[in-house]
Design a protein around this motif. Structure first.
Motif, PDB file in Angstrom:
ATOM      1  N   GLU A 289      33.594  28.192  37.651  1.00 48.67           N
ATOM      2  CA  GLU A 289      34.118  28.206  39.015  1.00 48.67           C
ATOM      3  C   GLU A 289      32.971  28.199  40.025  1.00 48.67           C
ATOM      4  OE1 GLU A 289      36.889  28.080  41.943  1.00 48.67           O
ATOM      5  OE2 GLU A 289      37.380  28.133  39.803  1.00 48.67           O
ATOM      6  N   SER A 293      32.024  25.095  42.630  1.00 46.74           N
ATOM      7  CA  SER A 293      31.995  25.378  44.075  1.00 46.74           C
ATOM      8  C   SER A 293      30.648  25.024  44.693  1.00 46.74           C
ATOM      9  CB  SER A 293      32.313  26.852  44.329  1.00 46.74           C
ATOM     10  OG  SER A 293      31.272  27.687  43.845  1.00 46.74           O
ATOM     11  N   HIS A 318      40.970  22.868  39.541  1.00 48.83           N
ATOM     12  CA  HIS A 318      40.062  21.721  39.574  1.00 48.83           C
ATOM     13  C   HIS A 318      40.530  20.641  38.587  1.00 48.83           C
ATOM     14  CE1 HIS A 318      37.383  24.383  41.805  1.00 48.83           C
ATOM     15  NE2 HIS A 318      37.494  25.262  40.830  1.00 48.83           N
TER      16      HIS A 318
END
Length: 580
Positions: A289, A293, A318
């Motif tokens: 994650e 990002s 995602h």
């Protein structure tokens, strides 16, 4: 007495009326739910084929007519009808295996726990039947999820060229372990929507005859279909639409969760022992994650088992960074390697027991091409699982392939350091073997893993303990036990599974006469034997601890550790003997 009590062999149901067969189906469902709710097991797949199994045994004559099941996820009803119903009664749950076993019954022909094998196995039996003037129908039962496996498609192609009796039942419940992935499922959907009449028929394209049954949980319809094709003289596909979890609403509502379910409450399907603990899966998800990002072009790839790594959570956030290829371990390995070769970053998720089906892709594609993909390997450990799901072969299998960096973290910090390095380097594929004994916290001594460097956690003399990956804590316990005997051993965290830190090993031979290796896998061909092979020229003794090269069928882990001397007490006793 229930109707099921009257069944001793499959022949007993041939005289049952339709109403008695319906009653029998309810009894079989009750027996399956009794077992899986108390000890866990495959729930939805078995509930979905109760009527199909009854109809098979009603029409055909097992074992002269041979039923070849795929994966064995759906064989509990078959076992109940073939003399093994005691295995579903309290106190006898462990008397039978969870999979087909020719050692268990004349009605089983293969020990199978992996997918996509039934058509090839059944074709082999058919060929043997025809060469030996044998009798009987050969019937392969294949799930639609298993259809995505390359072996299944190879076998179906060959079945289309066969010219004798061969029946392939496609049990289509619109599910694999999770949802199906791949273009062929669009074709299956068209066939269901057109009642089998769509011209887009892959089975006919392969050269097979074809029939479709929409009511796959209807006993009368199933019996009629099987009577129609019994003793057929050419290969045919029976495409049967069933419902996964049929007859138990929680399993219908939560199909993926009930594919295999831990012990649960029958009333509502809720788990009996549900608790959240810190785990490496969570650590990896949080890491991915963070990297996405930050803009990293990261792709998570898996082959039909997202629940093992909770990847659906990542996929929902995602979707463009996630690929589930269905049951296709070879594909995801080659695909993921090519993603990395193309300049993106790929994390390929495998379970050790299924990963072995992609061996050639590790060697020929990842390693030869030096594709910098990161492979996350779970369940690579000595465990009490059955022989078809034994994950302890990973080290011996992968550590002898050149140009793979194979790492074994012992802590959260080491795993994160390895991920940081793995996802920035561009020279090699990297295997990360995830520990299976709980999360530990220990600072990482390395940030660059391009060359094997062992961490000496404590320097001592006489005895050097190299405890790899998930069993590092075993090494700590052995060190502590030796210290109580006034032996201050050296404890080493090797980190590297396949490559040796020869410089460190050679230095240690100056003041250590006994070396001990501990690994969570089979000793033969593994980490410890590599260490012993190198140390042989220095005249020191080496004790290698891990699993023996053998298949174990649901043996308790404590029994295995005792057998392999993997307890601190037994290892210390061996070390003291070696020091004499």
């Amino acid at each position: 007495m229930t109707i099921l009590d009257k069944v001793k062999t499959p022949a007993d149901i041939k005289k049952f009326s339709r109403s008695e067969l319906t009653e029998l189906a309810a009894d079989i469902r009750g027996a399956v739910l009794n077992k899986v709710s108390k000890i866990g097991g495959h729930t939805g797949p078995n509930l979905g084929v109760v009527e199909l199994t009854i109809a098979l045994h009603k029409v055909f004559h097992s074992p002269v007519d041979k039923f070849v099941w795929d994966v064995s996820h759906q064989t509990y009803p078959h076992k109940i009808l073939t003399g093994r119903k005691h295995g579903f009664e309290d106190g006898h749950f462990y008397d039978i295996t969870g999979y087909t076993s020719q050692e268990e019954s004349e009605h089983d022909f293969f020990t199978v726990g992996h997918t996509s094998t039934s058509v090839a196995n059944a074709l082999g039996l058919a060929k043997a039947r025809d060469l030996t003037d044998g009798q009987g129908n050969i019937i392969a039962i294949l799930g639609d999820g298993s259809l995505s496996g390359g072996l299944a498609l190879e076998a179906i192609s060959n079945a289309g060229a066969y010219n004798q009796n061969f029946i392939l039942i496609l049990n289509d419940n619109q599910m694999s372990i999770a949802e199906n992935h791949g273009g062929l499922y669009k074709g299956l959907a068209e066939l269901r929507e057109t009642n089998g009449q769509s011209p887009n028929n892959m089975f006919k394209a392969f050269g097979l005859d074809y029939k479709y049954l929409a009511e796959g949980n209807n006993l009368d319809a199933l019996i009629s279909l099987f009577e129609e094709v019994k003793d057929i003289t050419h290969p045919i596909v029976l495409h049967i639409n069933t419902e996964k979890g049929h007859g138990y609403q929680p399993a219908i509502d939560m199909k993926e969760a009930f594919h295999w379910r831990s012990p649960f409450n029958l009333e509502d399907g809720s788990l009996k022992n549900s608790r959240e603990t810190k785990n490496y899966t969570r650590i990896i998800l949080d890491y991915m994650e963070e990297k996405v990002s930050e803009g990293m072009p990261l792709v998570a790839v898996n082959g039909g088992i997202p629940m093992i790594n909770n990847l659906k959570e990542f996929a929902e956030k995602h979707p463009e960074n996630y690929v589930d290829a269905g049951i296709a371990e070879q594909y995801v390995t080659t695909f993921g390697g090519a993603v990395a070769a193309g300049g993106a970053r790929a994390m390929i998720f495998h379970s050790s027991t299924f990963m072995q089906r992609a061996y050639d892709q590790f060697l020929h594609d990842l390693a030869i091409n030096k594709e910098p993909a990161v492979v996350i390997v779970k369940s690579a450990s000595i465990s009490g699982s059955d022989k078809t799901h034994q994950g302890s072969f990973a080290i011996g299998m992968l550590s002898n392939i050149p140009d793979l960096v194979y790492l074994a973290p012992t802590s959260e910090e080491e795993l994160l350091a390895m991920l940081d390095w793995s996802l920035t380097q561009k020279e090699s594929p990297v295997i990360l073997q995830i520990p299976e004994h709980g999360v530990e916290n220990r600072p990482s001594s390395l940030v660059d893993f391009s060359k094997a460097q062992y961490e000496i956690v404590r320097k001592g003399t006489e005895v050097a303990i190299l405890a790899l990956g998930g069993l590092f804590s075993h090494g700590q316990k052995v060190m502590d036990a030796l210290e109580k005997l006034d032996i201050k051993a050296t404890l080493i965290n090797p980190l590297f599974v396949a490559d040796l830190d020869k410089e460190t090993l050679e230095k240690l031979t100056a003041d250590h006469s006994v070396f001990v290796t501990i690994e969570d896998g089979v000793v033969d061909g593994g980490f410890g034997q590599k260490v012993a092979g190198y140390l042989g020229k220095f005249g020191v003794k080496t004790l290698n601890y891990g699993a023996a090269k053998e298949f174990n069928d649901s043996v308790a882990i404590k029994e295995l550790y005792d057998r392999y001397h993997l307890t601190p007490e037994l290892m210390v006793a061996d070390i003291l003997e070696a020091l004499k």
